[in-house]
Write an enzyme that holds these catalytic residues in place. Structure first.
Site, PDB file in Angstrom:
ATOM      1  N   ALA A  78     108.940 -57.736  40.896  1.00 28.35           N
ATOM      2  CA  ALA A  78     107.427 -57.769  41.395  1.00 28.35           C
ATOM      3  C   ALA A  78     107.254 -59.372  40.790  1.00 28.35           C
ATOM      4  CB  ALA A  78     106.798 -56.799  40.339  1.00 28.35           C
ATOM      5  N   ARG A  79     107.108 -59.817  39.516  1.00 23.77           N
ATOM      6  CA  ARG A  79     106.740 -60.880  38.800  1.00 23.77           C
ATOM      7  C   ARG A  79     107.849 -61.148  37.742  1.00 23.77           C
ATOM      8  NH1 ARG A  79     105.370 -62.063  43.323  1.00 23.77           N
ATOM      9  NH2 ARG A  79     103.365 -62.420  44.135  1.00 23.77           N
ATOM     10  N   GLU A  89     111.357 -70.467  38.403  1.00 23.96           N
ATOM     11  CA  GLU A  89     112.175 -70.582  39.582  1.00 23.96           C
ATOM     12  C   GLU A  89     112.659 -71.956  40.176  1.00 23.96           C
ATOM     13  OE1 GLU A  89     110.578 -67.587  42.177  1.00 23.96           O
ATOM     14  OE2 GLU A  89     110.823 -65.916  40.796  1.00 23.96           O
ATOM     15  N   HIS A 135     114.737 -64.469  44.292  1.00 21.54           N
ATOM     16  CA  HIS A 135     113.431 -64.131  44.795  1.00 21.54           C
ATOM     17  C   HIS A 135     113.488 -64.092  46.237  1.00 21.54           C
ATOM     18  CE1 HIS A 135     109.151 -64.640  43.876  1.00 21.54           C
ATOM     19  NE2 HIS A 135     109.104 -63.613  44.762  1.00 21.54           N
TER      20      HIS A 135
END
Length: 310
Positions: free
Chosen positions: A235-236, A265, A283
């Site tokens: 998700a996050r 990231e 990701h």
């Protein structure tokens, strides 16, 4: 007839996709793309310049950025998360936000399921060992019949519930929204977050990033998790305190984890990434070919509908 309003595509991923570029240019005459580098802060506003519409992905768009884009009328989101957009600042400046939820839900849900099977059957770890010359026949355990805890039952959470049906898992769910009728219809069990953490073999996070969900997985909540359980985050990044997760993995407080998102990231914690009981990906949960096109088409549609209505 092509629309004359100026459009600036901040997102590199969108700008690098020939199909999306062609589709956007079919509807708008004046479009500039950013295919080369990630833009941050002032560089975002400089790139948008005098454009009236923009497409952004994960770029941070706040009041400072918006103040330097005097002609901007709409920010169209390429993706599903809104935590990088200051919605209040947009509203104050009468700038519309184009967003469609769930455009990449199947892509993310499939990856969460992949992580569950991979962790359960020890697929990733044995593959790495074999590449390094070690023949280790450890096939783990089947996913079928296990207990899966899903925190956040929105677009992705619901899709994951659907994908898990053939595995006959016991599914525990937790969400701030009352969805009792849906839970009954799907045969899943609503429980407290604490009970879900304590009873699940797999804990999969599918909530948005808010002040309430930030660092929801931390040293205190990890104490509730069983030592043979796995944490999955597609998700996050900030939903998890990765320092606490690293400690839990190093000490084998939990069996393992799979993560696709990070605080920063690309992530810089090489020690975390090197852990044998961690699966890590860059990701790509919502990055299937189909999801990329779906998200891009949604972003284009918001621009078309907005300017066509003016």
């Amino acid at each position: 007839m092509p629309i004359q309003n100026k459009i600036a595509v901040v997102s590199r991923t969108f700008s690098q996709n020939p199909e999306l570029v062609k589709e956007l240019q079919k509807h708008f005459v004046d479009v500039r793309f950013n295919p080369e580098k990630k833009l941050i802060g002032e560089a975002i506003s400089e790139f948008i310049g005098d454009a009236e519409g923009t497409i952004v992905a994960l770029e941070e768009v706040d009041g400072k950025v918006l103040d330097k884009c005097p002609n901007l009328k709409i920010v169209s989101k390429y993706g599903v998360g809104l935590n990088n957009l200051d919605l209040g600042a947009c509203k104050e400046r009468n700038i519309a936000v184009g967003w469609t939820g769930g455009t990449n839900k199947l892509s993310v849900a499939e990856m969460a399921l992949c992580f569950m099977i991979g962790l359960s059957r020890n697929l990733f770890q044995t593959s790495v060992r074999l590449k390094n010359g070690t023949w280790e026949k450890d096939g783990g355990a089947q996913l079928s019949g296990r207990t899966v805890g899903i925190i956040g039952v929105g677009h992705v959470g619901k899709e994951l519930i659907c994908l898990l049906k053939p595995f006959h898992c016991k599914i525990l769910v937790n969400d701030v929204i009352d969805q009792r009728d849906y839970y009954v219809a799907e045969g899943v069990t609503e429980v407290s977050k604490e009970e879900l953490l304590a009873k699940s073999d797999f804990i999969s996070l599918h909530v948005p990033l808010t002040s309430d969900t930030e660092r929801m997985i931390n040293k205190d909540t990890l104490k509730l998790v069983r030592s043979d359980a796995y944490i999955i985050n597609t998700a996050r990044g900030p939903l998890v305190n990765y320092a606490d997760l690293k400690d839990a993995l190093k000490t084998e407080r939990i069996a393992g984890a799979a993560v696709d998102v990070y605080d920063e990231e690309p992530p810089k914690d090489k020690e975390l990434l090197a852990l044998d009981n961690l699966i890590c990906t860059p990701h790509i949960g919502g990055n299937s070919k189909e999801a990329v096109i779906s998200m891009g088409m949604a972003a284009i549609l918001h621009l078309k509908e907005y300017f066509a209505s003016k």
